[in-house]
Structure formats: C-alpha cells, structure tokens
Enzyme design. Sequence first.
Site, short mmCIF file in Angstrom:
data_model
loop_
_atom_site.label_atom_id
_atom_site.label_comp_id
_atom_site.label_asym_id
_atom_site.label_seq_id
_atom_site.Cartn_x
_atom_site.Cartn_y
_atom_site.Cartn_z
N ASN A 221 62.02 24.10 59.93
CA ASN A 221 60.72 23.88 59.29
C ASN A 221 60.25 25.20 58.69
O ASN A 221 60.93 26.22 58.80
CB ASN A 221 59.71 23.31 60.28
N LYS A 354 48.75 16.51 75.67
CA LYS A 354 49.73 17.53 76.07
C LYS A 354 49.27 18.32 77.30
O LYS A 354 50.02 19.14 77.82
CB LYS A 354 50.01 18.48 74.91
N1 CTP Z 1 55.21 21.80 70.89
C1 CTP Z 1 56.12 22.02 71.89
N2 CTP Z 1 57.29 21.33 71.93
C2 CTP Z 1 57.58 20.42 70.98
C3 CTP Z 1 56.65 20.19 69.93
C4 CTP Z 1 55.47 20.90 69.91
O1 CTP Z 1 55.85 22.84 72.78
N3 CTP Z 1 58.72 19.78 71.03
C5 CTP Z 1 53.93 22.52 70.91
C6 CTP Z 1 53.72 23.51 69.80
O2 CTP Z 1 54.18 24.80 70.14
C7 CTP Z 1 52.22 23.47 69.62
C8 CTP Z 1 51.85 22.06 70.00
O3 CTP Z 1 52.93 21.57 70.78
O4 CTP Z 1 51.57 24.33 70.53
C9 CTP Z 1 51.59 21.10 68.89
O5 CTP Z 1 52.57 21.12 67.93
P1 CTP Z 1 52.55 20.11 66.69
O6 CTP Z 1 53.81 20.31 65.94
O7 CTP Z 1 51.27 20.17 65.96
O8 CTP Z 1 52.50 18.75 67.46
P2 CTP Z 1 53.53 17.63 67.64
O9 CTP Z 1 53.87 17.50 69.07
O10 CTP Z 1 54.68 17.84 66.72
O11 CTP Z 1 52.66 16.37 67.24
P3 CTP Z 1 52.70 15.48 65.94
O12 CTP Z 1 54.06 15.64 65.33
O13 CTP Z 1 52.44 14.14 66.50
O14 CTP Z 1 51.59 16.01 65.09
#
Ligand code: CTP
Length: 421
Positions: A221, A354
């Site tokens: 990404n 979370k």
């Molecule tokens: N995060 C994590 N592990 C993952 C995905 C996300 O620890 N596999 C953590 C990121 O470091 C951040 C938070 O979760 O602190 C939110 O990340 P985000 O990408 O916004 O959320 P997603 O879980 O991807 O939610 P969505 O795709 O539904 O928006």
Amino acid sequence: MAVRRILLIVGGGIAAYKSCELVRLIRKGGGEVTCVVTEGGQHFVTPMTLAALSEKPVYTTLWDLKNEAEMGHIQLSREADLVVVCPATADLMAKMAAGIADDLATTLLLATDKPVMAVPAMNVRMWEHPATRRNVARLRDDGVTVLEPDEGPMACGEYGAGRLPEPEAIWQAIRAFGSPDPLAGQPDFAGENHRPLHGRHVLVTAGPTHEPIDPVRYIANRSSGKQGFAIAEAAAAAGAQVTLIAGPVHLDTPPGVDRYDVESAAEMLDAVESALPAEVAIMVAAVADWRAAECANRKIKKDGSGEVPPLALAVNPDILSSVAASPARPRLLIGFAAETDDVVAHAQAKRLRKGADWIVANDVSGPPGTSVMGGDSNTVHLVTADGVEDWPAMPKDKVAAALIERVAENCRAHNGMKDDA
Ligand code: CTP
C-alpha cells in the site's frame, strides 16, 4: 526553528568530543553556532576543530584584548538566541549556580540575558552527589533548562546516570526550545517538563507491510512510514525508550530509537509480541489486511493462454486487536484509522471493535498518490472514550509532537492516580 543563533559553551569533560557533532547538527538544521571552550574543554577538543566545524572564530579567554576590541564578552553573550552549555560539568554547574565568573565561559553565563540550557555529563556519583543535586535544583529555579543525562556505561567504567545524551537528542531539545504549545510545534522540554516520558517504554509500528505473492511480486500500500517515524522520534525526544517496528520504508532511523525491520504482517506481529511489554503502544502501520493465500516458491510465469492466474487471498492477523487482547496489553493502546468517508464514525466504531484506548483518525480520501499517504501533512481527529477532538491540518512532525504531548499528559495523570491510591 524557534532558536537560530546558538552560543555553545564547551566544558571540560570527556563528552566534549560530542559537542563537535552537535555543532554539525545545528548547522545542518539551519542554525548558526559560536563556540566558547573552557580551559578544561581544550584538553578534549581543540578550538581549531570547533572553528572549522562552525566556520566562526572560537573564543577561549577573557583576556584576549584583540577579541575584546572586536567583540566584548557582554555582546557575545547577547548575540545568541540560546546559550547551550555542553557538556555541563559538575564544576561548571556549581559555578553557574553560585554566580562565579572567573573565566570567559562563566562570565558570559553571568552576563547573558538570553535563555540558557545546560546538558550535564559527569560520573554517576558526581551526578547523584547532594551538592550537584542542589546546584541543578538552583539552576532550574533560576530558569536554566537542565537536561537529564542518559543512563549507561561511563568512560570511567562505572554504570548509571550521567552520560551526555546523544547529540541528536540534544539537537532535538534545542529545536524544541521555546515552543510550549503542542499544536503549534514541539513538546515542551523546558524546565521541569523536559523528557516527560523518561523511563517509559513506547512501542511504535510504522510503514506498510509487503505480502509476497512470489519471489518477485508482493501486495503493498502507499504508506510511507513518515507519520510513524515522526511519532517514534518525538517519543524518543521526550525521553522514552522507543521500539520502532518498521515495514519496508526508505527512512532513516530517528535518533535514540531501537528499530526492527519487517516485511509482512505476520513478521510485524511476531516483532510486536517480542517487543512487549510496553507502557504505551502506538500502532501507526498500514498493515495489509490480506495476503496471498499461498506464496509461490518460483516466479509465476505467463502460460501463453492470455488467462490471468488466480490470486486467492487470506486474511492477515489484526495486530492492534491481538495486542489489545493480549495479557501484555500496554496501559495506553493507540491505533490509527485511515478512512476515506465518515471518518469519525468509522474511527469510533474501530476503537471499540479493536479494543484501543484512542484512535487517531485521518482522512485519506483523494485520488491515488495525492492523499495523506506518502505526503508530509495530516488532518487528524483524536477519538477517545471522552469524545472527539478535531486537530487542524499540520505537518506530520507537528501531529507527532502534539500526540506525544497528549501521551505524556496521560502518563502524568496515571502516575498522579497511583500516587493518590
Ligand atoms: N491494524 C493492525 N493489523 C491489521 C490491520 C490494521 O494492527 N491487520 C491496525 C493499524 O495499525 C491501525 C488500525 O489497525 O492502527 C486501523 O487500521 P485501518 O487500516 O484503518 O483499519 P482496518 O482494520 O484495515 O479497517 P478497515 O479496512 O475496515 O477500514
């Protein structure tokens, strides 16, 4: 920077050699340095070296009439924005505290009307001696910013507090000097509030993850890691012991930070688990939500049919949720949320889902390549159990400084509660 012209007084200790690096960093950061070296300091670093690095004359004696004609010592002490004493030896601080002016350095320090910062370096017993404690307290009372020395092995073979902080950390404190408003700039390191996270372990994740498809391809990404690295840097400058778990990024390790590089989400989870316990964890990484269900051992070749190969995905572990559920959960757990719509509502839901204490929500809408991801500035909302704060658009280092200031406040409040209990 708030201060541009530095008068650097180099005292007589083994750590004086680090003042050379400090001169280099101040100049690299756009500042000007004029150096004064005490007689003791000249045993460790020559005026010639400091003159070459600062590209300015170096002053050593009160009785140099030629210089007195060109520039009186009063003027020298007042032409700076900040006077930095580095290293500040026990002897030099004792003289400063007592108002003794028996050489050029101490005369300048007594004559100046500018703020003074002292960076102590000495043997641990000298640092802990009641006389030094008294002198440090007196100096702070007089308005001098006395930084805390680092702990560690010393040149004399002993171990403890008294080591000069790394030049990068001193430079950060100089840069932050005089900007007490966290939303306006850097954390407040002046006076009693300097190094407010001293002795605390802060864990930060940053950057993207790369999820391999085959030996040459991966899912990724647009995260640059800049926001997470800025947060790690601000936490270290506030005195924390910082562990930074970084995905693949092209960024230098911030000063004073322990960095571990990982590629995939699975590796990041392992590294985070090994880094715990931590009092505070700030999960800034843009962890890939999915990985290739199977990673091919060899490069996947086109078969000539024009058909695309199937790419099955598997769900990655959610690192933030798993840390929230772990027995080693940090006391303050902060997540980031990258959203393109309904930013705050999604962030509030994400905080609960979370198990994070705070979510820093940012709007990453915009065409690919133009958004906050990879850019230098950020507009965030801080979502906590108490509500939502909308912060103005700021460069990422200012967001980092403001967030670390809030973390420091939270730690102070928590300590207060423990003290009351
Ligand atoms: N995060 C994590 N592990 C993952 C995905 C996300 O620890 N596999 C953590 C990121 O470091 C951040 C938070 O979760 O602190 C939110 O990340 P985000 O990408 O916004 O959320 P997603 O879980 O991807 O939610 P969505 O795709 O539904 O928006």
